[in-house]
Write a protein that holds these residues in place. Structure first.
Motif: not given
Ligand code: ADP
Length: 482
Positions: A346-358
């Motif tokens: 797993i790479s860190r810092g792979v930022t996405v945007e959205g609903d975390r719980a989903r």
């Protein structure tokens, strides 16, 4: 080239008609001009014959051949003007003009007019090595003698004029054809542009965005009526979808409470002292079924909310790598119970945007399936990285795999590859459809590659949060055994 398309048919009809009109018009002009030139030449020959007749009548018919020749040569100079003149009386020739300068015919070879000779007639004389000759014959009475006067001229100038006219017509036809095709194509493209816009919009409309409408061109024609009719159809579909969604949401919501109550009651009952073993077993299996039912209802409830566009109730930026890491850690126990080893890349810092719980639900569902369908001793790997400017997460297992014919249906609701086996494992066939609905709502994609008995790889691709791609640091954690 599609010969059945509206564009092709309209352009070919248009070009065909234009060509036909051009050909008919050209033929008409050609015929008119030929007729006019022939009539003019005939009239001029007739005038000349009448002038010679006047000459003869003014002399009372007493003209000898020499005088006549001098008169005609002086007045009309037939050789130089390329004319044919012949005068005969009582079967004897009084005068025949010489060869014209352009040698287009031979006066000596011109046949005599038919006998009896009509008062006035126009005829064509043709010989293989001549240009065609138009000859006017006039019979006149001067004194007590009858004269047959013939005046002719080559038709070559008429043919030259007609040929010169044919040239622009012959060149004009292909030019008109090209202009008609290009012009027609441009017109059709322009006329069909709104159809293209309507088609592209219609392609975008699916059950998730039935609120969108097709553009209505304000043209007050068939196209406007078609768009309006399609929009009314989309409205009806939207209402019907809304009804089904509301029904699913209400039904699953209403079922949750009684199921919780039933489960509570059954748990109490199964724990009651002095319960016969058989009854305890029965209650135990009913409890299992109630659990399964509760999972189905939860799945349906989740799907109904996703369908209603509630996939992103919160929209935050977060690290997909970190989410995958914590979720994997939480599910370690499940894998341990099953005897499956869990590894991470797993790479860190792979930022996405959205609903975390989903999106956590996506990781849970994929990981749960991988553990569920991998026999003891197998390995499940969770990987997260950035590929081609997109966030990528893969859950790979070396379990039982999926047959190729089942792959296209995998994300359908209630689809299970092996119903009995999946049921045994507590599956209802809703997990992957939930994963797909969440990915779709986040502009993402979920894919699967699998081979029976070799394992499967489910991968999810999501857009990176803006301006993040370059800074994603690749701190891949080495594979850790569980
Ligand atoms: P279920 O709740 O039945 O697992 P899913 O929608 O999650 O439903 O999965 C649909 C079907 O896909 C399952 O019945 C199973 O046969 C197959 N499947 C899903 N993940 C895997 C996997 N990792 N390995 C093998 N088969 C899988």
């Amino acid at each position: 080239m599609n010969t059945r398309s509206i564009g092709f048919r309209v352009v070919s009809w248009y070009a065909g008609w234009l060509c036909a009109v051009f050909v008919i018009f050209g033929a008409f002009i050609y015929w008119q001009l030929a007729h006019y030139l022939e009539t003019s030449l005939g009239a001029s020959l007739s005038r000349r014959a009448n002038q010679i007749a006047e000459l003869l009548t003014s002399a009372g018919g007493n003209v000898d051949a020499k005088t006549l020749a001098t008169e005609i040569n002086e007045r009309y100079a037939p050789e130089r003007s390329g004319r044919f003149i012949r005068v005969a009386s009582g079967g004897a020739l009084l005068y025949v003009s010489g060869k014209p300068l352009d040698a287009s015919f031979d006066p000596a070879g011109v046949r005599l007019p038919p006998v009896p000779t009509p008062h006035e007639m126009l005829r064509n004389e043709m010989e293989p090595d001549w240009k065609p000759l138009l000859v006017e014959t006039l019979v006149c009475q001067a004194g007590d003698r009858s004269f047959v006067i013939e005046v002719g001229a080559s038709r070559a100038p008429i043919q030259t004029v007609l040929q010169q006219m044919m040239l622009p017509l012959a060149l004009g036809l292909p030019a008109i054809l090209v202009i008609a095709i290009l012009g027609g194509y441009a017109l059709v493209r322009r006329a069909l542009t709104p159809v293209g816009v309507i088609t592209r919009t219609a392609e975008r409309i699916s059950s998730h965005n039935l609120g969108e409408r097709l553009p209505v061109p304000p043209t007050d024609d068939e196209l406007q009526r078609l768009s309006e009719a399609l929009n009314r159809m989309i409205t009806r579909l939207n209402e019907s979808f809304d009804y089904t969604r509301r029904f699913l949401a209400d039904a699953s919501h209403e079922l949750r409470t009684p199921l919780t109550v039933i489960r509570g009651e059954l748990e109490n009952a199964v724990g009651a002292p002095g319960l016969p073993a058989a009854t305890r077993d029965s209650i135990g299996s009913v409890l299992e079924e109630v659990d399964r039912l509760a999972r189905i209802v939860e799945g349906l409830f989740a799907l109904s909310r996703l369908d209603a566009g509630e996939a992103q109730t919160e929209r935050v930026r977060f690290d997909l790598g970190e989410l995958a890491m914590t979720t994997t850690e939480q599910m370690c126990l499940l894998a341990e119970d099953k005897g499956v080893s869990l590894s991470r890349a797993i790479s860190r810092g792979v930022t996405v945007e959205g609903d975390r719980a989903r999106l956590k639900q996506v990781v849970v569902n994929l990981l749960d399936n991988a553990i569920k369908y991998t026999p003891a001793g197998g390995t499940v790997t969770v990987a997260v990285c950035v590929t081609d400017g997109r966030a990528w997460m893969g859950v790979t297992d070396n379990g039982m795999g999926i047959p190729a014919d089942a792959l296209p249906h995998l994300f359908e609701r209630f689809y299970r590859v092996d119903k009995a086996r999946s049921r045994e494992m507590g599956g209802a066939g809703l997990g992957l459809s939930i994963v797909k609905a969440i990915c779709d709502a986040h502009d993402g994609k979920v894919r699967v590659e699998s081979e029976p008995d070799r394992g499967s790889c489910f991968s999810v691709e999501l857009p990176l949060a803006a301006a993040r791609a370059e800074t994603a640091e690749e701190t891949t954690k080495a594979s850790e055994g569980n």
